[in-house]
Design an enzyme around this catalytic site. Structure first.
Site, short mmCIF file in Angstrom:
data_model
loop_
_atom_site.label_atom_id
_atom_site.label_comp_id
_atom_site.label_asym_id
_atom_site.label_seq_id
_atom_site.Cartn_x
_atom_site.Cartn_y
_atom_site.Cartn_z
CE LYS A 74 -2.06 -4.50 -10.71
NZ LYS A 74 -3.01 -3.82 -11.57
CD GLU A 94 -5.03 1.80 3.57
OE1 GLU A 94 -4.18 1.94 2.66
OE2 GLU A 94 -6.21 2.16 3.46
N GLY A 149 -6.55 -5.20 -9.99
CA GLY A 149 -6.43 -5.71 -8.63
C GLY A 149 -7.59 -6.59 -8.24
NE ARG A 150 -12.55 -3.28 -10.39
CZ ARG A 150 -11.79 -2.22 -10.60
NH1 ARG A 150 -10.86 -1.87 -9.71
NH2 ARG A 150 -11.93 -1.47 -11.70
CD GLU A 185 -11.58 -0.43 -6.52
OE1 GLU A 185 -10.80 -1.34 -6.85
OE2 GLU A 185 -11.49 0.21 -5.46
CG HIS A 192 -32.98 -13.37 12.68
ND1 HIS A 192 -34.17 -13.76 13.24
CD2 HIS A 192 -32.50 -14.45 12.00
CE1 HIS A 192 -34.41 -15.03 12.94
NE2 HIS A 192 -33.41 -15.48 12.19
CE LYS A 213 -6.02 4.69 -2.62
NZ LYS A 213 -5.29 3.88 -3.65
O1 F6P Z 1 -7.52 2.18 -3.77
C1 F6P Z 1 -8.19 1.19 -4.47
C2 F6P Z 1 -7.20 0.12 -4.84
O2 F6P Z 1 -6.27 0.60 -5.76
C3 F6P Z 1 -7.88 -1.12 -5.39
O3 F6P Z 1 -8.22 -0.98 -6.73
C4 F6P Z 1 -6.81 -2.13 -5.13
O4 F6P Z 1 -7.31 -3.46 -5.22
C5 F6P Z 1 -6.38 -1.76 -3.72
O5 F6P Z 1 -6.50 -0.33 -3.68
C6 F6P Z 1 -4.99 -2.19 -3.33
O6 F6P Z 1 -4.09 -1.66 -4.28
P1 F6P Z 1 -2.59 -2.25 -4.31
O7 F6P Z 1 -2.68 -3.71 -4.69
O8 F6P Z 1 -1.88 -1.44 -5.33
O9 F6P Z 1 -2.02 -2.10 -2.91
#
Ligand code: F6P
Length: 528
Positions: free
Chosen positions: A205, A211, A262-263, A348, A379, A492
């Site tokens: 987003k 990453e 995002g979630r 979150e 288990h 971060k």
């Molecule tokens: O760092 C948390 C977060 O912003 C989440 O809320 C989000 O789903 C995820 O990282 C990925 O964010 P993006 O879609 O901006 O890469």
């Protein structure tokens, strides 16, 4: 014990809170076994909604405490709250945004001339998905795509990964997910793929997640190293983002509104891997299931609203019965990713200690949400659950659609018996008078049994939408903003500084102890 929770100063809110505290004191004196003696308990504590059986019989409630919880829901106007969310109220107060995930699953109005933007966006990514599946969209040398690599993390990963893992599809496309920066995963995956037949999705987003951007760079280099320099590889990359000014040349960009968290985004273009895997028709089934849950929560009375009941029991266990964690326990391997999805969705959204009013809260908000596939967990962590010192609640989730053939039916029935049995022991424990001290199981932990008639796109959509609404209701009861996540930014920032320090570039803003640790790591760091 956490103090009685929830802010709120109206007379009704103060009375609801006081009544609930009194109910909690009463319930704590009633054993789980005694709660279950009531013959009408199941009838009074289950609902079958949209192909899903919700059974709250093994929660630490009775009719009076449930009535007190419903009074709290009324005092906090939960029904009006969700109506406001559905109308686009700026419920994400810190960012001045709405939370429009329900709009994403609004069905098309066929006769409508000017389709809402969400519908236009949906048509675009569904048409693209079908074009890839049908071979109308192909790779640089005219080969149809066989594999999709979805690069994203958090909400740009967990929902799509869960849905693709849970539902079976034809094998037109293999969809792979790559979330974190550990190159071992990506290297092992790419080694198996044909660059000419692989479509990469870069899902972010913000388009600022380290990453995801690093993995995107890596796979672009991987492509360039394996195809002729004059090959047009634009067809191999699709970007899903809310970033307005993204410049990626001729590569496709699919947009997500900034008012979609995002979630909460799997229903949007973020769901492209789902549509590629399942096809547009079944993606629409997923949306339909979620939309019908939206209609259920928006149209039901508070006492008949399964998401309100789930939220109230979450609050009851966490803030009145002292539960410090909430488990999501799938008794179906197709739902093994559900705990991870619920972790982000709940923790979150509601893992916050400052309210929407920017005042610190003086009660617990989100519990730790964890869990994993059962019966494996029996288990691993069930000793802790049955004889540990921590109070918890649980959702036990299973599906009633056994595999064909009677042998599978027998194993499926055994799994279901374990789901019900574990839930029962969590509440009832065992008879302390008939065993030695080290064999006593105190019980008194509440759990909800959630049984899907059948695990398909429709019921999964309904279940995930129910969890979204549960989280939103809980955030409202706790007075927090469920739709932002400022807490992730500092980690971060510091990590970025330490990454450059680890490369020996700078040690500003780094304490002496960490500098020495970094020097030690650097000295021992070996590239194989
Ligand atoms: O760092 C948390 C977060 O912003 C989440 O809320 C989000 O789903 C995820 O990282 C990925 O964010 P993006 O879609 O901006 O890469």
């Amino acid at each position: 014990m956490t103090p009685n929770l929830t802010p709120g100063s109206t007379k009704a809110q103060k009375l609801a809170r006081k009544t609930l505290a009194r109910e909690a004191n009463r319930i704590r004196e009633i054993s789980g076994a005694d709660l279950l003696r009531n013959p009408g308990r199941f009838a009074a504590n289950h609902q079958h909604v949209l192909g899903i059986l919700f059974d709250w019989s093994n929660q630490r409630i009775d009719s009076d405490s449930m009535t007190a919880l419903e009074s709290l829901a009324e005092a906090w106007n939960l029904d009006e709250f969700l109506q406001a969310v559905s109308r686009g109220a700026k419920v994400n107060s810190s960012e001045g945004r709405s939370a429009l995930h329900m709009a994403l699953r609004e069905p098309r109005v066929e006769s409508s001339q000017n389709e809402p933007q969400f519908v236009q966006d949906r048509c675009e990514f569904l048409d693209f998905a079908d074009s890839v599946r049908d071979g109308a969209v192909r790779g640089f040398n005219g080969n149809a795509f066989t594999d999709v690599v979805h690069i994203g993390i958090g909400g740009s990963h967990l929902g799509p990964a869960l849905v693709c893992d849970a539902l079976t599809a034809d094998n037109r496309l293999s969809v792979h997910f790559c979330s974190n920066a550990d190159r071992r995963v990506l290297n092992e995956l790419l080694a198996k793929l044909d660059p000419a037949r692989t479509l990469f999705i870069v899902a972010s987003k913000s388009y600022a997640t380290h990453e995801t951007l690093e993995n995107a760079r890596f796979v672009k280099d991987w492509m360039y190293e394996r195809v002729d320099s004059n090959a047009d590889i634009a067809q191999h990359f699709v970007h899903i983002t809310s970033k307005q000014d993204l410049n990626v040349g001729m590569e496709r960009v699919l947009r997500i509104s900034r008012s979609i968290g995002g979630r909460f985004s799997l229903w949007s273009a973020m769901g492209l891997p789902i549509a590629l895997y399942l096809g547009s028709k079944r993606f629409l089934d997923l949306l339909k299931g979620a939309h019908e849950m939206d209609r259920h929560v928006l149209g039901s009375s508070l006492s008949n609203n399964v998401a309100v009941r789930s939220a109230l029991l979450g609050l009851w266990n966490a803030n009145y019965l002292g539960a410090t964690s909430h488990l999501v326990l799938p008794y179906d391997s197709r739902l093994k990713l559900l705990p991870a999805y619920c972790q982000q969705l709940e923790m979150e959204s509601n893992g916050k200690s400052v309210g929407s009013d920017n005042q610190p809260v003086d009660y617990n908000t989100s519990p730790v949400v964890w869990g994993g596939l059962e019966t494996d967990g029996q288990h691993a962590w069930h000793q802790f659950l049955h004889q540990g010192t921590q109070n918890y609640s649980a959702d036990i989730v299973a599906s009633l659609d056994a595999l064909p053939a009677s042998t599978n039916l027998e194993s499926h029935q055994w799994i279901l018996a374990n789901a019900v049995g574990q839930s029962s022991v969590m509440l009832k424990g065992n008879n302390a008078n008939s065993v030695e001290a080290h064999q006593v199981i105190p019980g008194n932990h509440g759990s909800t049994l959630i049984f899907l008639d059948k695990l398909d796109a429709h019921t999964l959509g309904s279940l995930l939408a129910m969890y979204e609404h549960k989280v939103a209701y809980l955030g409202h009861l706790w007075g927090v903003n469920s739709f932002d996540q400022w807490g992730v930014e500092e980690g971060k920032r510091v990590s970025g500084i330490l990454a450059s320090s680890l490369r020996g570039e700078n040690t500003e803003d780094v304490d002496e102890s960490t500098i020495q640790l970094l020097r030690t790591i650097r000295a021992r760091f070996k590239t194989r």
